[in-house]
Design an enzyme around this catalytic site. Structure first.
Site, PDB file in Angstrom:
ATOM      1  N   GLN A 134       0.892  -1.171   0.000  1.00 35.08           N
ATOM      2  CA  GLN A 134       0.000   0.000   0.000  1.00 35.08           C
ATOM      3  C   GLN A 134       0.923   1.213   0.000  1.00 35.08           C
ATOM      4  OE1 GLN A 134      -3.251   1.005  -0.292  1.00 35.08           O
ATOM      5  NE2 GLN A 134      -2.371   3.043  -0.051  1.00 35.08           N
ATOM      6  N   GLN A 136       0.317   4.577  -1.316  1.00 35.46           N
ATOM      7  CA  GLN A 136      -0.174   5.924  -1.063  1.00 35.46           C
ATOM      8  C   GLN A 136      -0.124   6.194   0.439  1.00 35.46           C
ATOM      9  OE1 GLN A 136      -4.271   6.752  -2.223  1.00 35.46           O
ATOM     10  NE2 GLN A 136      -3.840   8.886  -2.552  1.00 35.46           N
ATOM     11  N   PRO A 266      -5.573  -1.816   5.146  1.00 31.63           N
ATOM     12  CA  PRO A 266      -5.922  -0.650   5.971  1.00 31.63           C
ATOM     13  C   PRO A 266      -6.976   0.299   5.404  1.00 31.63           C
ATOM     14  CG  PRO A 266      -3.707  -0.401   5.046  1.00 31.63           C
ATOM     15  CD  PRO A 266      -4.167  -1.768   4.679  1.00 31.63           C
ATOM     16  N   GLY A 269     -10.683   0.893  -0.033  1.00 29.22           N
ATOM     17  CA  GLY A 269     -10.241   0.562  -1.376  1.00 29.22           C
ATOM     18  C   GLY A 269      -9.039   1.396  -1.740  1.00 29.22           C
ATOM     19  N   MET A 270      -8.291   0.913  -2.714  1.00 32.26           N
ATOM     20  CA  MET A 270      -7.139   1.661  -3.224  1.00 32.26           C
ATOM     21  C   MET A 270      -7.113   1.491  -4.735  1.00 32.26           C
ATOM     22  SD  MET A 270      -4.541   3.593  -2.706  1.00 32.26           S
ATOM     23  CE  MET A 270      -3.755   4.250  -4.169  1.00 32.26           C
ATOM     24  N   GLU A 271      -7.081   2.627  -5.425  1.00 30.03           N
ATOM     25  CA  GLU A 271      -7.292   2.691  -6.871  1.00 30.03           C
ATOM     26  C   GLU A 271      -6.065   2.297  -7.681  1.00 30.03           C
ATOM     27  OE1 GLU A 271      -7.176   5.138  -4.606  1.00 30.03           O
ATOM     28  OE2 GLU A 271      -6.317   6.980  -5.411  1.00 30.03           O
ATOM     29  N   HIS A 295     -16.349   4.455  -6.275  1.00 34.64           N
ATOM     30  CA  HIS A 295     -15.320   5.437  -5.899  1.00 34.64           C
ATOM     31  C   HIS A 295     -13.976   5.098  -6.553  1.00 34.64           C
ATOM     32  CE1 HIS A 295     -13.376   8.319  -3.075  1.00 34.64           C
ATOM     33  NE2 HIS A 295     -12.363   7.470  -3.178  1.00 34.64           N
ATOM     34  N   GLU A 296     -13.549   3.854  -6.392  1.00 34.08           N
ATOM     35  CA  GLU A 296     -12.229   3.481  -6.937  1.00 34.08           C
ATOM     36  C   GLU A 296     -12.238   3.524  -8.469  1.00 34.08           C
ATOM     37  OE1 GLU A 296     -10.189   3.728  -4.698  1.00 34.08           O
ATOM     38  OE2 GLU A 296     -11.489   3.314  -2.973  1.00 34.08           O
ATOM     39  N   HIS A 299     -11.621   7.015  -9.606  1.00 35.78           N
ATOM     40  CA  HIS A 299     -10.212   7.438  -9.544  1.00 35.78           C
ATOM     41  C   HIS A 299      -9.466   7.157 -10.858  1.00 35.78           C
ATOM     42  CE1 HIS A 299      -9.324   8.988  -5.579  1.00 35.78           C
ATOM     43  NE2 HIS A 299      -9.777   7.916  -4.943  1.00 35.78           N
ATOM     44  N   GLU A 318      -9.516  13.371  -4.163  1.00 40.93           N
ATOM     45  CA  GLU A 318     -10.623  12.731  -3.436  1.00 40.93           C
ATOM     46  C   GLU A 318     -11.947  13.477  -3.580  1.00 40.93           C
ATOM     47  OE1 GLU A 318     -10.428   9.776  -2.585  1.00 40.93           O
ATOM     48  OE2 GLU A 318      -8.260   9.444  -2.461  1.00 40.93           O
ATOM     49  N   ASP A 375       0.037  10.677   6.393  1.00 42.29           N
ATOM     50  CA  ASP A 375      -0.768   9.676   7.114  1.00 42.29           C
ATOM     51  C   ASP A 375      -1.434  10.291   8.353  1.00 42.29           C
ATOM     52  OD1 ASP A 375      -0.245   7.626   5.349  1.00 42.29           O
ATOM     53  OD2 ASP A 375       1.378   6.749   6.541  1.00 42.29           O
ATOM     54  N   TYR A 383     -12.126  14.721   1.302  1.00 40.76           N
ATOM     55  CA  TYR A 383     -13.235  14.042   0.634  1.00 40.76           C
ATOM     56  C   TYR A 383     -14.496  14.895   0.698  1.00 40.76           C
ATOM     57  CZ  TYR A 383     -10.463   9.697   1.011  1.00 40.76           C
ATOM     58  OH  TYR A 383      -9.493   8.745   0.916  1.00 40.76           O
ATOM     59  N   ARG A 563      -9.254  -2.320   8.721  1.00 37.93           N
ATOM     60  CA  ARG A 563      -9.566  -1.115   7.937  1.00 37.93           C
ATOM     61  C   ARG A 563      -9.575   0.075   8.889  1.00 37.93           C
ATOM     62  NH1 ARG A 563     -15.191  -0.550   4.505  1.00 37.93           N
ATOM     63  NH2 ARG A 563     -14.825   1.529   3.644  1.00 37.93           N
TER      64      ARG A 563
HETATM   65  N1  BES Z   1      -6.999   6.513  -2.375  1.00 34.59           N
HETATM   66  C1  BES Z   1      -7.874   6.279  -1.286  1.00 34.59           C
HETATM   67  C2  BES Z   1      -7.222   5.535  -0.148  1.00 34.59           C
HETATM   68  C3  BES Z   1      -5.995   6.221   0.428  1.00 34.59           C
HETATM   69  C4  BES Z   1      -5.950   7.590   0.595  1.00 34.59           C
HETATM   70  C5  BES Z   1      -4.929   5.456   0.816  1.00 34.59           C
HETATM   71  C6  BES Z   1      -4.806   8.177   1.133  1.00 34.59           C
HETATM   72  C7  BES Z   1      -3.805   6.048   1.361  1.00 34.59           C
HETATM   73  C8  BES Z   1      -3.738   7.412   1.514  1.00 34.59           C
HETATM   74  C9  BES Z   1      -9.117   5.506  -1.733  1.00 34.59           C
HETATM   75  O1  BES Z   1      -9.570   5.851  -2.987  1.00 34.59           O
HETATM   76  C10 BES Z   1     -10.236   5.862  -0.804  1.00 34.59           C
HETATM   77  O2  BES Z   1     -10.543   7.025  -0.733  1.00 34.59           O
HETATM   78  N2  BES Z   1     -10.841   4.896  -0.157  1.00 34.59           N
HETATM   79  C11 BES Z   1     -11.985   5.120   0.699  1.00 34.59           C
HETATM   80  C12 BES Z   1     -13.234   4.827  -0.088  1.00 34.59           C
HETATM   81  C13 BES Z   1     -14.440   5.651   0.278  1.00 34.59           C
HETATM   82  C14 BES Z   1     -14.210   7.138   0.293  1.00 34.59           C
HETATM   83  C15 BES Z   1     -15.601   5.309  -0.643  1.00 34.59           C
HETATM   84  C16 BES Z   1     -11.818   4.181   1.885  1.00 34.59           C
HETATM   85  O3  BES Z   1     -10.731   3.608   2.034  1.00 34.59           O
HETATM   86  O4  BES Z   1     -12.714   4.057   2.692  1.00 34.59           O
HETATM   87 ZN    ZN Z   2     -10.384   7.846  -2.957  1.00 32.69          ZN
END
Ligand code: BES
Ligand code: ZN
Length: 615
Positions: A134, A136, A266, A269-271, A295-296, A299, A318, A375, A383, A563
């Site tokens: 992971q 990002q 964690p 989702g991750m795109e 959502h993903e 992205h 986001e 982080d 968002y 998560r």
């Molecule tokens: N790209 C993000 C996850 C992320 C952000 C990982 C920053 C590490 C650092 C992913 O697209 C995301 O936003 N996931 C959300 C989905 C939700 C907003 C629908 C999640 O993990 O809950």
């Molecule tokens: Zn996202």
């Protein structure tokens, strides 16, 4: 154009740009190490160029060469989260426009923050180990020495050697496999990513993976134990892709596969390009959490095609993605559904701002990340403040169809590049050149550079929320004598979305009396609901009401899945009740060694616990 600095990177990207990355990995499950070799194709942007700085973190650098000649290198002092700059002195001097291939042999650390190594016991199948990455926001540098900034985009090719019982996948198109010529017990998987992308989208998974086709360009991948459930849960994928294409333009990444990870993943989702990573907590059994897939998928345009220039502009990724996600919800469900979800998002924003404090500059839409670990600054703010701004502009500019015209043209204009908030805003003013008077009335400083809630509160349609609001109000106002009046029938007509909203409404209020949550369990049996979004909110309500019996359930959910959206608030809520505090710290200490490294670090901070990463 003036180059923008990235406060999260040491890389000198005003002097040179990575164009391509050729990666070779040997995955060593015994030692939790990737033995790596990378060749970076670098374009030089200035004359008399001979020194190059790359990001690294916890890497052992063995050898560096440039165009085949040995190069001198030095690792700088280690910064806590940014890692160590790797300064490479080339044995040659280059001029603007020239390219150089820099080759680095290295090893990752067993504690690489981008990786989680799982023992067979931590997997569903219990027989094989598992590895996932992971990257990002700033963890790619623990996997590859690179310009670890979203302002730089490059293609990549990779060859990954793994034990032959296992399958390797990356955020790229599969390019075949072959027996490892150096070791008959291993296979080499090859990958190619022909679309330029930022380093944080590099991703790797190795495990006992199987797949099932779910659409013309989509498969689901997971351990075999999850595969059928996942194929059902995510069967709407192609419909969502088509809807997204009709909104945002063609999907350029070829394949769109989904990988369902072990529970410690964690994020929701991750795109990762060509292969979205998702948490198994989406497997609700009724497709009700599929908005994370929408959502993903979104992205693929906002984030992966148009990318935030630095993490200070993360809201561009986001905010637009939540906007597109909800437009997909609008197309596949209804406008009322979009409004309902938007209202839920506003509450999430509220909760985040309360937690950080309304004067905290990290609640700015565009925060300064000078000396801030991304982080640590992660929250719903980019968002939901981002979404709220876009929705506000949508109404101001003439509605969803009109505003989607802008979003689509923003995507077309900035595809394959990285953008700042200023560039986004300039394009907004250009696109709506006939409505500049209206745009000039927007309080931009309040929206973008001021902490706390946005300056304007949107008015959302409450049709789907009304029943949730009414029932929440009944519980909030009920005296003990009124509790007999509640019955199973109260939520009979509720969708699972409405159940989530009902519990979310209670969570923003003062804790309910213990008598109330006990009665709620009696009439609704929430303890036996597995849907993760419902369960998490319910257990948090119980813990806040100081229901002793809920504490082990809350801590079990906090550690059985990782998560952060669930794990962190569950741990925090238990910790925040004085008499439960020790239980939360104890549970964390018992599990921290086998938790995901980022999750463990974040929970340790939340609980004020010392946590050594072993380095
Ligand atoms: N790209 C993000 C996850 C992320 C952000 C990982 C920053 C590490 C650092 C992913 O697209 C995301 O936003 N996931 C959300 C989905 C939700 C907003 C629908 C999640 O993990 O809950
Ligand atoms: Zn996202």
């Amino acid at each position: 154009m003036v180059p923008v600095a990235d406060p999260c990177s040491f890389a000198s990207f005003s002097k040179c740009l990575t164009k391509h990355l050729n990666l070779t990995y040997q995955v060593d499950f015994d030692n939790h190490v990737l033995k790596g070799k990378v060749a970076l194709t670098v374009e030089v942007l200035e004359d008399k160029f001979s020194v190059l700085t790359l990001d690294t973190k916890d890497l052992k650098i063995l050898k560096v060469s440039a165009n085949g000649q040995t190069a001198k290198f030095a690792l700088g002092a280690k910064h806590s989260y940014k890692g160590s700059p790797l300064e490479i002195t080339l044995p040659l001097e280059l001029s603007r426009g020239q390219h150089v291939i820099v080759e680095i042999e290295y090893e990752t650390s067993p504690r690489a923050s981008a990786l989680q190594w799982l023992s067979p016991a931590q997997t569903a199948g219990k027989k094989q180990p598992y590895l996932f990455s992971q990257c990002q926001a700033t963890h790619c540098r623990t996997l590859v020495p690179c310009q670890d900034t979203p302002s730089v985009k490059h293609t990549y090719y990779a060859q990954v050697s793994v034990p032959k019982e296992l399958v390797a996948l990356m955020s790229a198109v599969q390019d075949g496999q072959e027996p490892d010529p150096n070791d008959t017990s291993r296979v080499i998987y090859r990958f190619r990513q022909p679309v330029p992308m930022p380093s944080y989208l590099i991703a790797l998974v190795v495990g006992a993976l199987e797949s099932r086709v779910i659409g013309p360009r989509s498969k689901v991948w997971s351990e075999k134990e999850y595969v059928d459930k996942a194929a059902f849960e995510f069967s709407e994928t192609e419909m969502m892709l088509k809807t997204a294409e009709s909104l945002a333009g063609p999907y350029v990444w070829g394949q769109y596969d989904l990988l369902i990870l072990p529970p410690s993943f964690p994020y929701g989702g991750m795109e990762n390009p060509c292969l979205t990573f998702v948490t198994p907590t989406l497997l609700a059994g009724d497709r009700s959490l599929s908005n994370v897939i929408a959502h993903e998928i979104s992205h693929s345009w906002t984030g992966n095609l148009v990318t935030n220039k630095t993490w200070e502009h993360f809201w561009l990724n986001e905010g637009h993605t939540v906007y597109l996600e909800r437009m997909i919800g609008r197309a596949l469900e209804s406008e009322q559904f979009r409004q309902f979800k938007a209202m839920g998002g506003w509450k999430e924003l509220h909760e985040s701002i309360e937690r950080f404090g309304a004067n905290n500059v990290l609640t700015n839409l565009v925060p300064s990340l000078q000396d801030v670990n991304p982080d640590d600054s992660f929250s719903s703010v980019p968002y939901e403040k981002g979404f709220a701004l876009l929705y506000y502009l949508e109404e101001l500019m003439g509605g969803p169809e009109v505003f989607m015209g802008f979003v689509k043209s923003y995507i077309q204009l900035f595809a394959y590049s990285s953008v700042t908030t200023q560039e986004w805003k300039d394009h907004l003013f250009t696109y709506f050149k006939d409505k500049v008077d209206l745009l000039n009335k927007v309080d931009w400083n309040a929206w973008m550079h001021t902490p706390g809630m946005p300056p304007v509160k949107p008015e959302y349609d409450t049709t789907l929320a009304d029943a949730c609001i009414a029932l929440a109000q009944r519980w909030l106002k009920a005296k003990d004598a009124d509790l007999v009046g509640f019955s199973e029938a109260d939520i009979k007509q509720f969708s699972s979305h409405q159940l989530i909203e009902f519990l979310a409404l209670l969570l923003v209020e003062d804790p309910l009396p213990l008598s109330h949550v006990k009665r709620m369990q009696e009439v609704h049996h929430f303890n036996s609901i597995a849907n993760s979004e419902i369960r998490c909110r319910w257990l948090r309500l119980c813990v806040r009401a100081q229901w002793e019996e809920a504490v082990p359930l809350a801590l079990k959910m906090a550690v059985d899945q990782g998560r952060m959206k669930f794990t962190r608030p569950l741990f925090r809520d238990v910790y925040n009740v004085a008499k439960f505090r020790d239980a939360s710290v104890k549970a964390f200490k018992e599990h921290s060694a086998t938790m995901h490294p980022v999750t463990a670090t974040m929970v340790a901070k939340d609980l004020n616990v010392e946590h050594s990463t072993g380095l």
